[in-house]
Scaffold this motif. Sequence first.
Motif, PDB file in Angstrom:
ATOM      1  N   PHE A 146       0.814  -1.217   0.000  1.00 26.59           N
ATOM      2  CA  PHE A 146       0.000   0.000   0.000  1.00 26.59           C
ATOM      3  C   PHE A 146       0.844   1.262   0.000  1.00 26.59           C
ATOM      4  O   PHE A 146       0.366   2.330  -0.338  1.00 26.59           O
ATOM      5  CB  PHE A 146      -0.941   0.008   1.197  1.00 26.59           C
ATOM      6  CG  PHE A 146      -2.106  -0.895   0.996  1.00 26.59           C
ATOM      7  CD1 PHE A 146      -3.093  -0.572   0.094  1.00 26.59           C
ATOM      8  CD2 PHE A 146      -2.204  -2.077   1.692  1.00 26.59           C
ATOM      9  CE1 PHE A 146      -4.162  -1.411  -0.115  1.00 26.59           C
ATOM     10  CE2 PHE A 146      -3.270  -2.923   1.497  1.00 26.59           C
ATOM     11  CZ  PHE A 146      -4.250  -2.590   0.589  1.00 26.59           C
ATOM     12  N   ILE A 149       1.062   2.726  -3.462  1.00 27.57           N
ATOM     13  CA  ILE A 149      -0.047   3.501  -4.019  1.00 27.57           C
ATOM     14  C   ILE A 149      -0.496   4.628  -3.099  1.00 27.57           C
ATOM     15  O   ILE A 149      -1.680   4.917  -2.970  1.00 27.57           O
ATOM     16  CB  ILE A 149      -1.252   2.617  -4.414  1.00 27.57           C
ATOM     17  CG1 ILE A 149      -1.701   1.772  -3.222  1.00 27.57           C
ATOM     18  CG2 ILE A 149      -0.946   1.760  -5.598  1.00 27.57           C
ATOM     19  CD1 ILE A 149      -3.108   1.237  -3.382  1.00 27.57           C
ATOM     20  N   VAL A 152      -2.502   7.329  -5.882  1.00 31.95           N
ATOM     21  CA  VAL A 152      -3.165   6.320  -6.706  1.00 31.95           C
ATOM     22  C   VAL A 152      -3.174   6.768  -8.162  1.00 31.95           C
ATOM     23  O   VAL A 152      -3.818   7.752  -8.519  1.00 31.95           O
ATOM     24  CB  VAL A 152      -4.606   6.078  -6.232  1.00 31.95           C
ATOM     25  CG1 VAL A 152      -5.255   4.993  -7.062  1.00 31.95           C
ATOM     26  CG2 VAL A 152      -4.620   5.690  -4.770  1.00 31.95           C
ATOM     27  N   LEU A 157      -0.860   1.536  -9.528  1.00 30.08           N
ATOM     28  CA  LEU A 157      -1.660   0.335  -9.270  1.00 30.08           C
ATOM     29  C   LEU A 157      -1.068  -0.876  -9.976  1.00 30.08           C
ATOM     30  O   LEU A 157      -1.012  -1.967  -9.423  1.00 30.08           O
ATOM     31  CB  LEU A 157      -3.094   0.552  -9.744  1.00 30.08           C
ATOM     32  CG  LEU A 157      -3.992   1.223  -8.727  1.00 30.08           C
ATOM     33  CD1 LEU A 157      -5.288   1.640  -9.384  1.00 30.08           C
ATOM     34  CD2 LEU A 157      -4.273   0.280  -7.578  1.00 30.08           C
ATOM     35  N   MET A 160       1.863  -1.987  -8.072  1.00 27.19           N
ATOM     36  CA  MET A 160       1.489  -2.636  -6.827  1.00 27.19           C
ATOM     37  C   MET A 160       1.014  -4.058  -7.087  1.00 27.19           C
ATOM     38  O   MET A 160       1.359  -4.983  -6.362  1.00 27.19           O
ATOM     39  CB  MET A 160       0.391  -1.832  -6.147  1.00 27.19           C
ATOM     40  CG  MET A 160      -0.112  -2.461  -4.875  1.00 27.19           C
ATOM     41  SD  MET A 160      -1.870  -2.190  -4.733  1.00 27.19           S
ATOM     42  CE  MET A 160      -2.208  -2.786  -3.113  1.00 27.19           C
ATOM     43  N   TRP A 161       0.192  -4.226  -8.127  1.00 27.98           N
ATOM     44  CA  TRP A 161      -0.331  -5.560  -8.411  1.00 27.98           C
ATOM     45  C   TRP A 161       0.800  -6.533  -8.719  1.00 27.98           C
ATOM     46  O   TRP A 161       0.840  -7.653  -8.206  1.00 27.98           O
ATOM     47  CB  TRP A 161      -1.345  -5.516  -9.558  1.00 27.98           C
ATOM     48  CG  TRP A 161      -1.894  -6.864  -9.872  1.00 27.98           C
ATOM     49  CD1 TRP A 161      -1.614  -7.636 -10.951  1.00 27.98           C
ATOM     50  CD2 TRP A 161      -2.795  -7.626  -9.059  1.00 27.98           C
ATOM     51  NE1 TRP A 161      -2.270  -8.829 -10.871  1.00 27.98           N
ATOM     52  CE2 TRP A 161      -3.009  -8.855  -9.718  1.00 27.98           C
ATOM     53  CE3 TRP A 161      -3.432  -7.395  -7.845  1.00 27.98           C
ATOM     54  CZ2 TRP A 161      -3.827  -9.842  -9.202  1.00 27.98           C
ATOM     55  CZ3 TRP A 161      -4.251  -8.384  -7.327  1.00 27.98           C
ATOM     56  CH2 TRP A 161      -4.451  -9.584  -8.005  1.00 27.98           C
ATOM     57  N   LEU A 164       2.730  -7.282  -5.530  1.00 26.53           N
ATOM     58  CA  LEU A 164       1.970  -8.125  -4.620  1.00 26.53           C
ATOM     59  C   LEU A 164       1.968  -9.573  -5.091  1.00 26.53           C
ATOM     60  O   LEU A 164       2.249 -10.499  -4.333  1.00 26.53           O
ATOM     61  CB  LEU A 164       0.544  -7.583  -4.583  1.00 26.53           C
ATOM     62  CG  LEU A 164      -0.335  -7.906  -3.399  1.00 26.53           C
ATOM     63  CD1 LEU A 164       0.348  -7.475  -2.138  1.00 26.53           C
ATOM     64  CD2 LEU A 164      -1.647  -7.154  -3.553  1.00 26.53           C
TER      65      LEU A 164
ATOM     66  N   ALA B 147      -7.421 -11.079 -12.718  1.00 21.17           N
ATOM     67  CA  ALA B 147      -6.748 -10.976 -11.432  1.00 21.17           C
ATOM     68  C   ALA B 147      -7.324 -11.988 -10.444  1.00 21.17           C
ATOM     69  O   ALA B 147      -6.598 -12.575  -9.648  1.00 21.17           O
ATOM     70  CB  ALA B 147      -6.889  -9.564 -10.901  1.00 21.17           C
ATOM     71  N   MET B 191      -5.166  -8.340  -1.759  1.00 19.54           N
ATOM     72  CA  MET B 191      -5.353  -8.532  -3.194  1.00 19.54           C
ATOM     73  C   MET B 191      -6.775  -8.160  -3.599  1.00 19.54           C
ATOM     74  O   MET B 191      -6.997  -7.609  -4.681  1.00 19.54           O
ATOM     75  CB  MET B 191      -5.064  -9.979  -3.581  1.00 19.54           C
ATOM     76  CG  MET B 191      -3.586 -10.307  -3.552  1.00 19.54           C
ATOM     77  SD  MET B 191      -3.308 -12.046  -3.849  1.00 19.54           S
ATOM     78  CE  MET B 191      -1.551 -12.158  -3.567  1.00 19.54           C
ATOM     79  N   ILE B 193      -8.620  -5.824  -2.242  1.00 24.51           N
ATOM     80  CA  ILE B 193      -8.665  -4.368  -2.330  1.00 24.51           C
ATOM     81  C   ILE B 193      -7.978  -3.896  -3.603  1.00 24.51           C
ATOM     82  O   ILE B 193      -8.459  -3.006  -4.310  1.00 24.51           O
ATOM     83  CB  ILE B 193      -7.981  -3.728  -1.103  1.00 24.51           C
ATOM     84  CG1 ILE B 193      -8.734  -4.115   0.166  1.00 24.51           C
ATOM     85  CG2 ILE B 193      -7.946  -2.227  -1.241  1.00 24.51           C
ATOM     86  CD1 ILE B 193      -8.079  -3.637   1.425  1.00 24.51           C
ATOM     87  N   ALA B 194      -6.841  -4.547  -3.912  1.00 25.36           N
ATOM     88  CA  ALA B 194      -6.110  -4.160  -5.117  1.00 25.36           C
ATOM     89  C   ALA B 194      -6.981  -4.361  -6.350  1.00 25.36           C
ATOM     90  O   ALA B 194      -7.036  -3.501  -7.236  1.00 25.36           O
ATOM     91  CB  ALA B 194      -4.824  -4.970  -5.227  1.00 25.36           C
ATOM     92  N   ILE B 195      -7.695  -5.504  -6.400  1.00 21.99           N
ATOM     93  CA  ILE B 195      -8.566  -5.767  -7.546  1.00 21.99           C
ATOM     94  C   ILE B 195      -9.635  -4.687  -7.654  1.00 21.99           C
ATOM     95  O   ILE B 195      -9.923  -4.155  -8.725  1.00 21.99           O
ATOM     96  CB  ILE B 195      -9.219  -7.155  -7.411  1.00 21.99           C
ATOM     97  CG1 ILE B 195      -8.157  -8.241  -7.571  1.00 21.99           C
ATOM     98  CG2 ILE B 195     -10.315  -7.344  -8.448  1.00 21.99           C
ATOM     99  CD1 ILE B 195      -8.683  -9.632  -7.351  1.00 21.99           C
ATOM    100  N   ARG B 197      -9.499  -1.598  -6.589  1.00 20.92           N
ATOM    101  CA  ARG B 197      -8.903  -0.342  -7.052  1.00 20.92           C
ATOM    102  C   ARG B 197      -8.562  -0.404  -8.542  1.00 20.92           C
ATOM    103  O   ARG B 197      -8.777   0.554  -9.282  1.00 20.92           O
ATOM    104  CB  ARG B 197      -7.616  -0.037  -6.275  1.00 20.92           C
ATOM    105  CG  ARG B 197      -7.837   0.382  -4.844  1.00 20.92           C
ATOM    106  CD  ARG B 197      -8.314   1.824  -4.830  1.00 20.92           C
ATOM    107  NE  ARG B 197      -8.430   2.347  -3.478  1.00 20.92           N
ATOM    108  CZ  ARG B 197      -7.432   2.935  -2.827  1.00 20.92           C
ATOM    109  NH1 ARG B 197      -6.256   3.038  -3.405  1.00 20.92           N
ATOM    110  NH2 ARG B 197      -7.596   3.396  -1.619  1.00 20.92           N
ATOM    111  N   ILE B 198      -8.024  -1.547  -8.957  1.00 23.83           N
ATOM    112  CA  ILE B 198      -7.654  -1.693 -10.373  1.00 23.83           C
ATOM    113  C   ILE B 198      -8.896  -1.569 -11.237  1.00 23.83           C
ATOM    114  O   ILE B 198      -8.909  -0.877 -12.261  1.00 23.83           O
ATOM    115  CB  ILE B 198      -6.959  -3.051 -10.609  1.00 23.83           C
ATOM    116  CG1 ILE B 198      -5.568  -3.039  -9.997  1.00 23.83           C
ATOM    117  CG2 ILE B 198      -6.861  -3.368 -12.094  1.00 23.83           C
ATOM    118  CD1 ILE B 198      -4.892  -4.377  -9.975  1.00 23.83           C
TER     119      ILE B 198
END
Lengths: 493, 215
Positions: A146, A149, A152, A157, A160-161, A164, B147, B191, B193-195, B197-198
């Motif tokens: 986090f 980002i 943002v 993003l 980050m993905w 992660l 994802a 993950m 949350i990331a999805i 946001r993406i």
Amino acid sequence: MSLEWILPALVALPALLAPVSFAFGTARAALRFCVLGTIVVACLAGLAIWNVSIHGKLSGANDWFMMDALSAYHLIVMMLVFVFSSLYSTSYFAREEQAGNFDITSARRYVALFLGSLAAMLLVLVSNNLGIMWVGIEATTLLTAFLIIIHVTPASLEAMWKYLLICSVGVAFAFAGTLLVAASATSVHTVGVGGLHWTKLMESAQKLDGKLVKIGFIFLVVGFGTKAGLAPMHSWLPDAHSQAPAPVSAIFSGFLLNTALYCILRYVPLVDASTRDSEWARGILVAFGVLSILIAAAFIVAQHDVKRLLAYHSVEHLGIIAFGAGIGGLGAFAALFHILNHSLCKMLSFFCAGSLGQTYGTHDMRKMTGIMKRSPVWGTGLFGSLLALIGLAPFALFLSEFLILKSAWDKGALWAMVFFITGLAVVFVGALRHAITMAWEPAAEFHVKDQFSLLDAFLVFVPLVGLLTLGVWMPQPLKDILIQASIVFGEKA
Amino acid sequence: MTADWIEVILIFLILTGFVLLGSSRLISCIRMAAAQGVALGVLVLTEDSIEPTLRLTLIGLATIVLKGFVFPHLLIRALRESNTNKEVQPFVGYVSSLFIGIVMLGFSFWIGYRSGISLAGSSLLFLPVAFFLFLTGLFLIVARRTAINQVLGYLIMENGIYTFGFATVKEMPALVELGVLLDVFVAVFVMGIAIYRINQEFDHIDSDQLRTLKG
């Protein structure tokens, strides 16, 4: 006086301080709290390190926590990086706030995550149990994700993905490795609780099943190596480093990578003892080291984004550290020394690159020209740190690289040396060209010179002077702890 | 409970792996992963080659709750936000995926029997199943675009490692296992949350289209 409580307290303190950050009303106050909290933790860490340097190994909580010279040394580097980064974030985010990119919500989140990742990395360094060490590494991935980002944007993003997913999967490999090492011990002792304690395993290392330990070590190197940014598992690294805010990049490069490498180093003496072969594990480290140096060199030459350039330098230098650790002897000593040098230098260069990026509004090195004229402090810092990164004498990085090379020569590892020198030479030429462009090409029109505060000057000149000093003179306490740490790592004194 | 039941559960784990390899509807993939999680928890609870202890019961229950209910819930929520319900055009088609699954299964049996790792568990199937799940998870991560499927892949891989650990290292301290479970939980949460946001930023969760950062 018994200091049993200090190791658990070290982990608990930042973890408890983290939620407090939500109580602050302004970004400025929250960031100041962050500095204060980090310094308090650093003082506590200093006490523990001092104790280790005098009385030797320190343990606590029924051997679940342990600190020896190797972890104490890493802790010194880590606290330096965190204290400087927290100071720098006050300067960096103040300018972001003026530009309207940073508000109180982001500030609270930033401070909480900053202290949280500090706690997770401390957990890695002070835990004696290899399972808990793994838990700490995975926790750092999740907390720092986090931090990337804080701003943002689609690009952050994406970074980050990748970070992660690649790191979680990588670190899952390391977990499989940890289990394999645990499985190798099942025939030795059935005691559940101490089964994964590093100290226990070291005591009975000769009785472990060598084959399983070997397979496990391969998983561990691939797994933790992903997090440490060793090539070819480094693909997340340039994205994450370039998209994160500068103080975060500094932590990533300055210490997050080292935390993962530290885990690998912990396993090396274990593998040595259980396979009765002190070359096998080190050979793997040398191979990954060489590969990292060469791949990074290729990308450094073609790079245009300054933060990505620095990220590839991280791959290169982590490669150098792995290489030195693999060569062993004097090389291991030099590799440990290189950890300090690299972290100091890389943190400085990310600070400067971040602030210059704010001034120029871009990270494209072709547009960031005349940096020393337009921004005397940050410009000098970036130019100086780039020179240090490519290994120019008399900076300390030159010294440690030279020592690694010397020990490779003494050992007769000629092919490894050839690759090492080739990689470093390519990096030298490639990065020097970038540095000269940024420093000497006339700047595009600008109206005001960059203002700087006393703090900015402090943040630039202290690491720079430190690197120059360490290049010509090594204080005795540092030498002592380096020797102690390399003994833990399996080298004879 | 008898060893027969253990083997039934282990074979069920293999079958769930194949369903995951062959189905395109994301919701059924999530459900299948949930079923696998529950089966894994039951496995821990019923394995009795050693004394049932408080530690094993605790971990078995935590596994069922987290892997069977909490994770699927988190993922289904992420899925609903994203208006995606199918994996369209994966990198490797479903029929080929199933064939690769068969190859992976054969390989897992071969290496499981050859590895010579001594088992603490009661069934010979433990190691092959563990390797198969590990490989299936890895395969899903690289062969699927969405994802969500990648997160599922990560979970399946984790299940494989978990099975392996359970079969070989009976005596993991509870603290470590709970720490690991906690980490996996947070990973899935993060993950998710990331999805979310993406999806907000890009209007899709196709990770193959995340490719502006290069070099």
